[in-house]
Scaffold this motif. Structure first.
Motif, mmCIF file in Angstrom:
data_model
loop_
_atom_site.group_PDB
_atom_site.id
_atom_site.type_symbol
_atom_site.label_atom_id
_atom_site.label_comp_id
_atom_site.label_asym_id
_atom_site.label_seq_id
_atom_site.Cartn_x
_atom_site.Cartn_y
_atom_site.Cartn_z
ATOM 1 N N LYS A 53 5.894 -1.440 3.478
ATOM 2 C CA LYS A 53 4.801 -0.708 2.839
ATOM 3 C C LYS A 53 4.215 -1.483 1.677
ATOM 4 C CE LYS A 53 6.851 3.649 4.112
ATOM 5 N NZ LYS A 53 7.729 4.735 3.665
ATOM 6 N N ARG A 92 -2.393 -1.051 -2.071
ATOM 7 C CA ARG A 92 -3.643 -1.795 -2.158
ATOM 8 C C ARG A 92 -4.662 -1.011 -2.978
ATOM 9 N NH1 ARG A 92 -7.250 -1.338 3.081
ATOM 10 N NH2 ARG A 92 -8.355 -2.636 1.608
ATOM 11 N N THR A 108 -1.159 3.607 -0.357
ATOM 12 C CA THR A 108 0.108 3.050 0.114
ATOM 13 C C THR A 108 0.022 2.997 1.626
ATOM 14 O OG1 THR A 108 1.195 4.105 -1.732
ATOM 15 C CG2 THR A 108 2.616 3.282 0.026
ATOM 16 N N VAL A 109 0.205 1.792 2.172
ATOM 17 C CA VAL A 109 -0.056 1.574 3.598
ATOM 18 C C VAL A 109 1.184 0.991 4.267
ATOM 19 C CG1 VAL A 109 -1.517 0.313 5.236
ATOM 20 C CG2 VAL A 109 -2.474 1.097 3.061
ATOM 21 N N GLU A 110 1.582 1.588 5.385
ATOM 22 C CA GLU A 110 2.689 1.018 6.157
ATOM 23 C C GLU A 110 2.109 0.087 7.224
ATOM 24 O OE1 GLU A 110 5.383 3.753 8.074
ATOM 25 O OE2 GLU A 110 6.507 2.075 8.954
ATOM 26 N N MET A 111 2.678 -1.126 7.303
ATOM 27 C CA MET A 111 2.210 -2.100 8.291
ATOM 28 C C MET A 111 3.174 -2.069 9.474
ATOM 29 S SD MET A 111 1.224 -5.104 5.551
ATOM 30 C CE MET A 111 0.099 -6.062 6.570
ATOM 31 N N LYS A 112 2.641 -1.723 10.668
ATOM 32 C CA LYS A 112 3.521 -1.467 11.815
ATOM 33 C C LYS A 112 3.674 -2.651 12.757
ATOM 34 C CE LYS A 112 1.097 2.088 13.314
ATOM 35 N NZ LYS A 112 0.738 3.152 14.248
#
Lengths: 320, 244
Positions: free
Chosen positions: A130, A133, A143-147
């Motif tokens: 996570k 940005r 807050t971004v989760e990168m999958k």
């Protein structure tokens, strides 16, 4: 599964923003129990590139084909993708810039990788991957989760506080095959301002607006900037009036900066201007109008005439 | 000249940003939506090129039905038809896949868009689309002239600009002063109502999940320094703020 940092070389030296990205990448590598490898494209000495070790990298891949001497988006993207494959990298880190963004985007397309830009702090790996940005031009964060398996992160200036280790990195020559098709786009001319401090890289920015009354009065702004080792910037009206070049315009539709210190002289502080500077650590506002909205966003303020105040500040800085 | 212009529907630059549903959704209440300011430059240049060289301008938006107001405005400005991919533009990769899928169905000479959207500011969709289509991508382009099948451009770089020549087709992220913004006239607004707007469903999956939103910590009070003691500022910056 290592971490690769895409860096940029300017005049034979690694750019300051790139070194910050190296440190960020090395910290991510530490969290993942792996090592950080730097990719450097263009002409630089081995001693200069070994300095990446001081910022946490263990290895530097140096691609120095003559055809790569000037920033070429497609060719650089192919070189970076080759480095990612060779090193079996999971994460690619770079500093946001006009070249970096373009290269990162194409590499994301090649690798089917999630790409997140304007990242403002180190990732949280406690559950997934996570990142935080900046969004809405600095007016909020996400807050971004990168999958995806591969991840590309473009960091904003000051995303991390750099600590130098004094170590040195090993430099290896990197010669991936280049495609002729990558060189179809021709750069036929480059026009660069002679000023030595690049605005997005600067730790201190002295910016001025219509309160300066005309381009002939910019000397007092430049004097203060020179004394502070700062870059100069301007508001949108000033760039629209052609008092200053467009690449100095900071704001919603111009350059977004996040220096340690932003000094605004004779700028009222329209919301569109604030959007471009609100990530600055410390903001100083000098304006003759006590009601200027910029004071609400400032840390320090002086209500006064810029023509009187600026030369006095320059003198005070020189006396330090 | 066949031009595709990709546009975003984004909160007005003066909109107050807030979130709902436990900080997981953007609060649309009371927010005016506009065409992305950079996209407006791309569209205006596309319409100018069409007027000069002939051809068509198609507008593409990846967005839900509430962005149709922005699409109609683009048609009023001079685009000939429009396509809307019916989904939230979840992340850069996902959005680029939608654009590349549409673009691959036609032979566009130029695919123009803004240098970045003003909501997520990533500035990477043009590069992704270029890669997906296997054609060059350039951004931010501040000047664009077409001579035959060659594009002559100026791109902004740190501290200056560079002149670039490349063959069509190209994907370009645009910014001022590539064109003057066009304002729709009455005839444009009337004809926009009947211009074709095709709605298609999205393909593929997003690669990221936005978990939550946060607002910056409120700024403390501004410390005012009397003008007669302006020099004190330098000492404060050095000793208190520690930025000198």
């Amino acid at each position: 599964m290592s971490v690769i940092i895409f860096t940029e070389i300017d005049n034979g030296a690694l750019k300051k923003s790139s070194l910050e990205a190296v440190y960020y990448g090395a910290e991510v590598a530490k969290m993942k129990g792996t090592t950080a490898t730097v990719l450097a494209i263009g002409e630089a000495s081995e001693a200069e590139l070994a300095k990446a070790g001081n910022f946490g990298a263990t290895k530097v891949l140096h691609a120095n084909d003559a055809r790569l001497a000037t920033g070429n988006i497609q060719a650089y993207a192919d070189v970076l993708a080759s480095a990612v494959t060779q090193e079996n990298a999971e994460v690619v880190i770079l500093a946001k810039s006009s070249l970096g963004d373009a290269v990162a985007a194409r590499v994301a397309g090649k690798l089917k990788a999630a790409i997140v830009s304007n990242v403002t702090e180190l990732p949280d790996l406690s559950g997934g991957f996570k990142v935080t940005r900046s969004i809405y031009t600095g007016k909020a964060f996400a807050t971004v989760e990168m999958k995806s398996d591969k991840k590309i992160i473009a960091i904003k200036k000051n995303a991390v506080s750099v600590v130098e280790s004094g170590a040195s990195a090993g430099v290896e020559v990197f010669t991936p095959a280049l495609k002729d098709a990558d060189f179809a786009v021709k750069v036929t001319g480059t026009h660069k301002a002679s000023s030595t401090i690049s605005l997005p890289e600067a730790d201190i920015v002295v910016s001025a607006g219509r309160g300066l009354k005309g381009p002939e009065n910019w000397g007092i702004v430049e004097d203060l900037a020179n004394a502070l080792g700062a870059a100069t910037a301007c508001s949108k009206p000033v760039s629209d009036l052609d008092w200053r070049p467009h690449h100095e315009h900071v704001g919603q539709t111009g350059i977004k900066v996040s220096p340690n210190l932003y000094i605004a002289c004779g700028i009222s502080g329209a919301i569109q201007h604030l959007a471009g500077v609100n990530s600055s650590k410390v903001i100083v506002v000098i304006n003759k109008d006590p009601e200027a909205p910029f004071f609400k966003a400032a840390d320090y303020g002086i209500v006064g005439d810029v023509f009187d105040i600026l030369p006095r500040l320059t003198k005070a800085v020189k006396a330090l | 000249m066949k031009i595709l212009v990709c546009v975003t529907s984004v909160p007005d630059t003066t909109a107050k940003i807030s979130f709902t549903d436990g900080d997981t959704k953007f609060n649309k209440a009371g927010v005016t939506y506009i065409t992305g300011p950079y996209d407006d430059y791309a569209l205006s240049r596309a319409v100018e090129l069409k007027e000069k060289l002939g051809g068509t301008v198609t507008v593409l938006n990846v967005g839900e039905s509430d962005s149709e107001q922005v699409i109609r405005k683009c048609l009023a400005i001079g685009a000939d038809d429009a396509i809307r991919v019916n989904c939230e533009p979840k992340d850069s990769y996902f959005t680029a896949v939608q654009i590349a899928t549409i673009a691959a169905q036609e032979n566009y000479d130029l695919i123009l868009m803004g240098r970045e959207s003003i909501d997520f500011n990533s500035g990477v969709v043009h590069g992704l689309v270029g890669e997906m289509l296997g054609i060059p991508s350039l951004s931010p382009v501040m000047k664009l002239e077409i001579e035959g099948t060659t594009a002559k451009m100026t791109r902004e770089i740190e501290g200056g600009k560079e002149d670039i020549e490349a063959s069509l087709p190209l994907v370009l992220g645009c910014q001022e002063p590539i064109a003057e913004w066009k304002i729709p006239n009455m005839r444009g607004i009337m004809t926009a109502r009947t211009k074709p707007l095709r709605v298609v469903e999205p393909v593929g999956d997003d690669l990221t999940i936005t978990e939550k939103f946060t607002l910056p910590a409120p700024k403390g009070a501004c410390k005012m320094i009397p003008a007669e003691n302006a020099e004190e500022l330098i000492a404060l910056l050095k000793n208190e703020a520690k930025v000198l």
